[in-house]
Every structure is written in C-alpha cells, then in structure tokens.
Enzyme design. Structure first.
Site, PDB file in Angstrom:
ATOM      1  N   SER A  97       0.828  -1.205   0.000  1.00 35.93           N
ATOM      2  CA  SER A  97       0.000   0.000   0.000  1.00 35.93           C
ATOM      3  C   SER A  97       0.864   1.256   0.000  1.00 35.93           C
ATOM      4  O   SER A  97       1.676   1.444  -0.891  1.00 35.93           O
ATOM      5  CB  SER A  97      -0.938  -0.052   1.205  1.00 35.93           C
ATOM      6  OG  SER A  97      -1.840   1.012   1.174  1.00 35.93           O
ATOM      7  N   ASP A 239      -3.172   6.206  -3.530  1.00 36.51           N
ATOM      8  CA  ASP A 239      -1.978   5.538  -3.028  1.00 36.51           C
ATOM      9  C   ASP A 239      -1.674   4.387  -4.003  1.00 36.51           C
ATOM     10  O   ASP A 239      -2.441   4.127  -4.926  1.00 36.51           O
ATOM     11  CB  ASP A 239      -2.165   5.103  -1.567  1.00 36.51           C
ATOM     12  CG  ASP A 239      -3.120   3.950  -1.390  1.00 36.51           C
ATOM     13  OD1 ASP A 239      -4.025   3.797  -2.229  1.00 36.51           O
ATOM     14  OD2 ASP A 239      -2.963   3.197  -0.414  1.00 36.51           O
ATOM     15  N   ASP A 241      -1.878   1.230  -4.168  1.00 39.54           N
ATOM     16  CA  ASP A 241      -2.810   0.127  -4.457  1.00 39.54           C
ATOM     17  C   ASP A 241      -4.245   0.636  -4.620  1.00 39.54           C
ATOM     18  O   ASP A 241      -5.181  -0.159  -4.706  1.00 39.54           O
ATOM     19  CB  ASP A 241      -2.709  -0.996  -3.419  1.00 39.54           C
ATOM     20  CG  ASP A 241      -3.220  -0.588  -2.049  1.00 39.54           C
ATOM     21  OD1 ASP A 241      -3.074   0.593  -1.693  1.00 39.54           O
ATOM     22  OD2 ASP A 241      -3.774  -1.451  -1.346  1.00 39.54           O
ATOM     23  N   ASP A 243      -6.665   2.049  -3.006  1.00 39.04           N
ATOM     24  CA  ASP A 243      -7.863   1.965  -2.166  1.00 39.04           C
ATOM     25  C   ASP A 243      -8.173   3.325  -1.534  1.00 39.04           C
ATOM     26  O   ASP A 243      -9.285   3.558  -1.086  1.00 39.04           O
ATOM     27  CB  ASP A 243      -7.769   0.854  -1.101  1.00 39.04           C
ATOM     28  CG  ASP A 243      -6.518   0.925  -0.254  1.00 39.04           C
ATOM     29  OD1 ASP A 243      -5.637   1.768  -0.525  1.00 39.04           O
ATOM     30  OD2 ASP A 243      -6.413   0.117   0.686  1.00 39.04           O
TER      31      ASP A 243
HETATM   32 MG    MG Z   1      -3.665   1.405   0.152  1.00 41.46          MG
END
Ligand code: MG
Length: 452
Positions: A97, A239, A241, A243
């Site tokens: 992340s 960010d 990844d 999310d």
């Molecule tokens: Mg993330």
C-alpha cells in the site's frame, strides 16, 4: 534486519531482508492450508518486487492444492471485488500500500472480499507457526488461470453507482496522480468513460514511486501545481494500491484526505439514510454531517476489516476511514478510490458547485497526523504507558479505549495508537482550529518521545 510485521492488514517486510522468497512460500502454504485448498484470487500492485513475490506465493499456494486465479497488476479494491466474481474461497493482494517502495506485503481476504478479521488472522498465523501444512502430490497440483477482466468489471460496477450521463454532461477536466501505482489503467479508463479530460502526473505504472506514496499534503505538491496551472475542476491522488483517494480543489489547494470520506458521506446520506461506520481516528465532521440527516455514526478500531464487518452487519449505506478510504457497499465492502472518484464527480455534477464550495459547506475541523518513530524499548513499554495515561487522564478529558487511547474534550480529541503496519506511534489530533491542533500534537509527541 527489520522483522516481518504481522497484523490484521497482513504481513509486510522489506524485500531482500525479512520479506524473502522462503518466507513468502511459507505464508502461501499457510494460507493454502487455512482455506483448505480452495480457489485463491491473487493480484499485485506495480512494485518492482511484485513478480518475485507472486511466484514465491503461487508456489506455496499450488503446493497446498489451491487452484489460482492470477489477476495480474490490479488495484486492491479490484482484487477484493473479483474474489466474489470468481467464486473464490479467498484472495491475496501483494501490496504494501502506502509503505515506501522497498516494502512489500501480503494482504489476506475472505470469500466475501473483506480482509481476514483478527480471529481469522490469528488462526492463519497459528497455522503458519505450527503447521502442519496441507501438501498435495504431483497429481493434486491445480492450474493457474490468467484473468484480466478485473479492471473492466470494476469500472463497470463503479459507473453503476452514479448518474453517468449527468457527469458526462458536466465535461469535467481533472488531474490524476496515481503514484505510478496499480490504479493507473482502471482509473484512466473510468475517467474516460465519464467524459473527463485528464491531466496526468505519475501515471506510469512502473512501481517507481516519484514521491512518498502516502497521499497527503506533503507529497502532492506536483498535483496541486498541475491543477492550478491547467485550471482543472479537481485533482485526484491515489496511493499505490488505489484503495485511498485524496482530493485537490479547483484552486490547486489540497482538500485533505479526511474530506474525501466526508464529501462521500454527505453525498450518499442525501440519497440513502443509515448509520455511518468509521474508525476512531477519523474526523468528527462525520458526526456533524450525520446529525444533519438524523442518523448516527458508529466508531470502530482502526483497520478496514473492523469498519467493513460492522457496515455489513448493520446494513450501513456508507462508511470508511478518514485516510481517504471510502466504502460504498453497493460495490463491495472495501475502501475503493474508484467509488470515491465517482461519488465526488456526481456530487460536483448534480450540485453544479465547485469542489472548494462543496467542501466549505461541510463542518470544518483541523486534523493533524503525526508519526513518532519508536525504538524497540519504547514499543515494548507503549501499552503500559497508554494504560497509565488512561487511568489518570488530564482533568476534563474523557477516555475512549476502542483502539489505543483516545482523549476527548468537547470538540477536541487526540488519539494515540501503535501502527499496525510500521514501528511507529501514530498521534492524531483534531480541533476546530489549526493552531490548537498543532499544540496538542506537539504536547503528546514530546511526552511520548521521552522514555519513562
Ligand atoms: Mg492502500
């Protein structure tokens, strides 16, 4: 050498140190055993270590007899959604992340696309430590299916949340900073489908992060400038990844990631009433917004799984975490930057207001988030120090032990907790006034940087 860090957010470590191929194979075998050889969906972000990690992981899973669906490079929310789509028993996302580029991690998901909860994580780690591992012979090894439908399915379902025609008519001009992460492909397609003209910054999905990947004010100067120079209606930052989402308004000013969720909550509650769920570290603006609609806010410990499980249980229409993580359960029970983007654009299109105006209509608070590095000794003594402070809080302050220690006095609060993912103490404070918030943070940062 930094140790592997285990938490409800998965297992993370530094690649080439503790996050080794051997450790990853071991974790793959443990998860394969834990889900009894069921089908596993695997996705990864763009980190350069991703392929190495994936191959080690697949080896461990295959050795346990799991059939695998390999999604390739996808956003974490895409993988979470695809677990249900593929009828899988669980999933693993390879992504650290917002951690710096040298880190990587495995994040473990259940059949419903939600992270393993604390009891399930504990069981997985017990299997990991004690075994015995499920192990198949040559004729029990199953296939690895390549599935690249994730982006298309995710973006179609995200578009299904909103009035696409209204957004297209508004002919938005937006800027996008994906931090060269997993959100690039799917987000550009989404914005194109919404008829938006897009200015790109850091949209090369090579996993080489151009700035610290935490989507906060300090790291998004480039995006703010781009929005200001090109006259965009909004700037979006993910960010790595994808999310989480941070917003920049049409003046090129950072909106603050807390307000991504506040805006989404306001927009959703105007259409569907119900209890909002968020963690204890998130802005109290949510309570003020919920009051306007006559609904309540429930607070959970920090960690997406706590929020998601609670939302699912009570049928909450919207929730998430103040770090820019919006959960719209019509899509899936996970933080999703695509959900945040479409809700923001719909709010702009239907209100015909500028982003800065929409934000100004929300209750205003100043939140500050501080990271205090802890050495091993400080980390070991932290729980006891928090207990002592909780037993004898400063006069006039109320104690909340939902997670770590939160002290509350009127519209002021400060939250102290050990990070799940890094060796740090997180100090987060919020008051109606920036100067006062800074004062509170400094006071506690000083207090906890001295060992006692
Ligand atoms: Mg993330």
């Amino acid at each position: 050498m930094s140790p592997l860090m285990r938490s409800i957010s998965g297992v993370r470590g530094i690649v080439g140190e503790s996050f080794s191929p051997e450790a990853i194979i071991h974790l793959g075998r443990a998860f394969g055993t834990y889900i009894e050889g069921g089908r596993v969906v695997v996705g990864r972000d763009t980190r350069t270590s991703g392929e190495m990690v994936k191959h080690a992981l697949l080896s461990g899973l295959l050795a346990s007899g799991c059939p695998i669906v390999d999604l390739g490079v996808v956003a974490t929310p895409t993988a979470s959604l695809m677990i249900g789509e593929c009828g899988a028993a669980g999933g693993i996302v390879i992504s650290a992340s917002h951690n710096p580029v040298e880190w990587n991690a495995l994040k473990f998901f259940r059949a419903d696309g939600i992270y393993l909860n604390p009891e399930q994580s504990a069981e997985l780690f017990r299997v990991c430590d004690e075994g015995p591992f499920r192990s198949v012979r040559w004729d029990g090894i199953r296939e690895v299916e390549q599935d690249r439908r994730g982006d298309g399915i995710h973006l179609r379902r995200a578009l299904g949340l909103v009035d696409v025609e209204a957004i297209r008519k508004a002919r938005f001009h937006v800027a996008l900073d994906c931090c060269n992460g997993a959100g690039v492909g799917v987000t550009l397609r989404l914005l194109e489908d919404l008829g938006a003209r897009v200015e790109r910054i850091h949209c090369t999905p090579d996993g080489l992060f151009p700035h610290d990947p935490e989507p906060n004010f300090e790291n998004l100067g480039g995006l703010c400038e781009l929005v200001g120079e090109t006259g965009c209606d909004a700037g979006f930052a993910q960010d790595p990844d994808a999310d989480r989402l941070a917003l920049v308004d049409e003046r090129g000013e950072f909106v603050g990631e807390e307000y991504t969720l506040a805006l989404a909550v306001d927009h959703v509650l105007a259409r569907r009433r119900g209890t909002v769920v968020t963690n204890v570290s998130t802005t109290q603006a949510l309570e003020r917004i919920a009051e306007r609609y006559g609904v309540a806010v429930e607070r959970t410990p920090v960690g997406e799984v706590y929020v998601a499980e609670r939302m699912k249980k009570i049928g909450s229409p919207v929730g998430g975490e103040g770090n820019g993580g919006v959960i719209d359960p019509r899509l899936h029970y996970g933080r999703d930057s695509l959900a945040a983007i479409v809700l923001t654009l719909e709010a702009l299109a239907l209100s015909r207001r500028k982003l800065s105006e929409l934000v100004a209509r929300l209750p205003q608070y100043a939140i500050e988030k501080h990271r205090l590095e802890l050495d091993e000794e400080a980390r070991a003594g932290l729980a006891e120090r928090l207990d002592r402070l909780a037993a004898k809080p400063p006069a006039g302050w109320r104690v909340d032990r939902t997670d770590g220690l939160k002290l509350i006095r009127g519209e002021e609060w400060i939250h102290l907790r050990a990070s799940n993912t890094e060796p740090i103490l997180r100090i987060i404070a919020e008051t109606p006034e920036r100067g006062r918030t800074g004062e509170l943070v400094r006071e506690y940062a000083e207090k906890f940087s001295q060992s006692t």
